[in-house]
Design a protein around this motif. Structure first.
Motif: not given
Lengths: 306, 294
Positions: A22-33
């Motif tokens: 879950t935490p990785y899914l949540l930060i994924a958009p920020a990391v990708i951007a």
């Protein structure tokens, strides 16, 4: 309840299947951007700084080693000149903004009738853009529309004062305009911190017979120290990088007199096609900022309890 | 977060020590000491705004410093002839899109930082801190290259993306600070009542985050509304210009029409002033709760 006692130490109470993801899914958009549009471009800048990459001379393209940096250090007087101006600009701006911002925060922290409105009004230039600041101050400085014309009408000064046109006055004219919208930043941040000082500290100091000045030096300043260190650092970085105002107000002139390093890079990016050299300039500025920030935090002993 | 100094001194003082009133006397500042410097500073703050307003509304050829008689000719010129109607719409679209993207992404990431321990959390935090040193002005060439590859040059999306990316780190840190201040027990109570984690978040946490969302959203909007350099570099068609670019062009004209310049300035100022008027009361609270302590 047993469940809540078990979970107070650890925020996770129950772990449904897949919870570790879950935490990785949540930060994924920020990391990708941030990887896509900050880290990758930064990496490409560093890569190109080591290359000859000039659109107009494609036959020279290729690995250049530190050649771009050698050119920058030894053959480009504008690099040193713009760096020197950047240091002067940031030092004067941040120093003055801090002093006036602190005074302003101390004043609007007092209790008086009309405080709310006064706060709103003195903070308001904070939201104004660099280009709009330029628009306003061009009106104020212009010899036919500006303050000087109306002062001359009253017979106080001579007609024709044009602070932006002379190399002797352009620096302070730009400093004043930027001060106008920069002071509220410090005032807001420092006021936030002033309000977290327990009133009891002042009362205790007063009972002990401390004067206003002593209370300021021994209670207020030590409490504000970390906020001052952090806000000045943020502001130094911000003022260093900020190009909108100088780009539109002075265009870096007259004769490069008000060209900061980022302004120099931006103008290089817009005009010349020498991407390799432009990238070397960018990398140099990034390194300077990072080392300055680390040194500043170390020397000021940020976060250390005094 | 809610330290209100105003109410304190009015407490009736049976518990105050004998020296209490005297020391409080000494702590009070005289009205002169407040109003003289404050008045001078207000003058410095307000005269420039006033100057712009007067030049925007006064008729052509007038030299009066009083905003009377009022004419809206200048506004008509900038809105219809100089294209500010289009610039305004573009800026508004970019601002709202950046606001939504920044807030949603920061909310998700902020929740992860506040409520989970996971491997790589420290590295993620450090990475976000480092991005603060990247000069936006110097990312113009590489970002331009990326947008060209993606076919986004001359598209307003390039501005939305660039804005969002530069706003994200601070927004994320701010929001995670606020979420940390929401007691986890509130969420747990909702889980016990049978809510899923997501429903609990929307039902319990989100309503409490209103001040944080207002702060982060308005920062993103104001920042995007004000941005000049990205808009100048990534967009070359006049129908895609934003307000700051339009304003800069009217500045760069050979003979500046000062009335139109001032009216354009007012158009550029109105949205941010409105947003600022709404948020300024939360601004100080938001800073102390989120940014400084978080």
């Amino acid at each position: 309840m047993a469940i809540s006692t078990a979970s107070t130490a650890n925020h996770r109470m129950r772990r449904p299947r897949g919870a570790a993801r879950t935490p990785y899914l949540l930060i994924a958009p920020a990391v990708i951007a941030m990887v896509g549009f900050l880290v990758y471009p930064m990496a490409s800048v560093i890569y190109y700084s080591l290359q000859n990459y000039n659109v107009t001379k494609p036959w020279d393209n290729g690995f250049a080693g530190l050649d771009n940096f050698r050119r920058l250090l030894f053959e480009d007087p504008l690099f040193w000149q713009s760096l020197g101006f950047s240091v002067r600009w940031v030092g004067v701006e941040v120093g003055l903004q801090l002093v006036f911002g602190l005074i302003l925060a101390l004043i609007v922290n007092e209790t008086f009738v009309g405080r709310g409105l006064s706060r709103a009004l003195v903070f308001s230039p904070w939201a104004v853009s660099g280009v709009l600041t330029t628009g306003i101050w061009v009106l104020l400085y212009n010899p036919t529309t500006g303050v000087s014309r109306y002062l001359a009408d009253l017979g106080l000064i001579e007609y024709g004062a044009a602070p932006l046109a002379h190399s002797g006055t352009v620096f302070w004219a730009a400093v004043l305009a930027e001060l106008w919208r920069g002071v509220p930043f410090f005032a807001i941040l420092l006021l936030a911190d002033l309000q977290s000082i327990p009133r009891e500290l002042y009362e205790a100091a007063s009972v002990d017979g401390a004067t206003r000045r002593q209370r300021f030096l021994n209670v207020t300043l030590p409490h504000l120290k970390d906020a001052i260190v952090l806000s000045t650092l943020l502001r130094c970085v911000w003022e260093f990088n900020n190009v909108d105002l100088l780009y539109t107000l002075t265009g870096g002139g007259p004769a490069h007199a008000t060209t900061t390093l980022p302004l120099y890079v931006a103008s290089k990016a817009a005009q010349s096609h020498d991407f390799g050299y432009g990238s070397a300039l960018t990398t140099a500025a990034f390194l300077i900022l990072t080392f300055f920030s680390i040194a500043y935090l170390r020397l000021s002993k940020f976060g250390a309890k005094s | 977060m809610t330290v209100q100094t105003a109410a304190r001194p009015r407490l009736p003082g049976p518990l105050t020590a004998p020296g209490g009133t005297k020391s409080r006397e000494r702590m009070r500042v005289s009205r002169w000491q407040i109003w003289v410097p404050l008045g001078l500073y207000l003058l410095f703050t307000l005269v420039p705004f006033y100057w712009m307003l007067v030049f925007a509304v006064r008729p052509r050829g007038s030299t009066s410093l009083l905003p009377w008689p009022i004419t809206f000719d200048n506004f008509e010129t900038v809105w219809n002839e100089l294209g500010f109607a289009v610039f305004f719409r573009n800026s508004l679209m970019v601002g709202v899109a950046s606001l939504v993207m920044t807030t949603v992404i920061a909310l998700a990431g902020g929740y992860a930082l506040a409520r989970y321990d996971f491997r790589g959390k420290k590295a993620f935090m450090l990475g976000m801190l480092c991005t603060q040193f990247i000069p936006g002005a110097m990312m113009l060439i590489p970002l331009f290259e990326i947008f060209r590859t993606l076919g986004l040059v001359n598209s307003l999306w390039s501005l939305v993306i660039a804005e969002t990316v530069f706003q994200l780190p601070l927004s994320l840190i701010l929001i995670s600070g606020f979420i940390r201040n929401v007691p986890v027990e509130l969420e747990q109570a909702a889980w016990v009542d049978g809510c899923g984690r997501l429903r609990a978040f929307f039902a319990v946490v989100l309503p409490l985050l209103r001040p944080a969302l207002v702060a982060v959203g308005s920062f993103a909007f104001i920042h995007s509304w004000n941005n000049f350099l990205f808009a100048l570099m990534f967009v070359n068609e006049q129908e895609k210009f934003t307000v700051p670019v339009g304003l800069a062009y009217s500045l760069g004209e050979f003979s500046v029409d000062f009335g139109a310049l001032a009216a354009g300035g007012v158009v550029a100022a109105v949205p941010v002033v409105l947003v600022f008027a709404v948020i300024q009361r939360y601004l100080v609270q938001g800073m102390s709760a989120g940014a400084v302590k978080g």
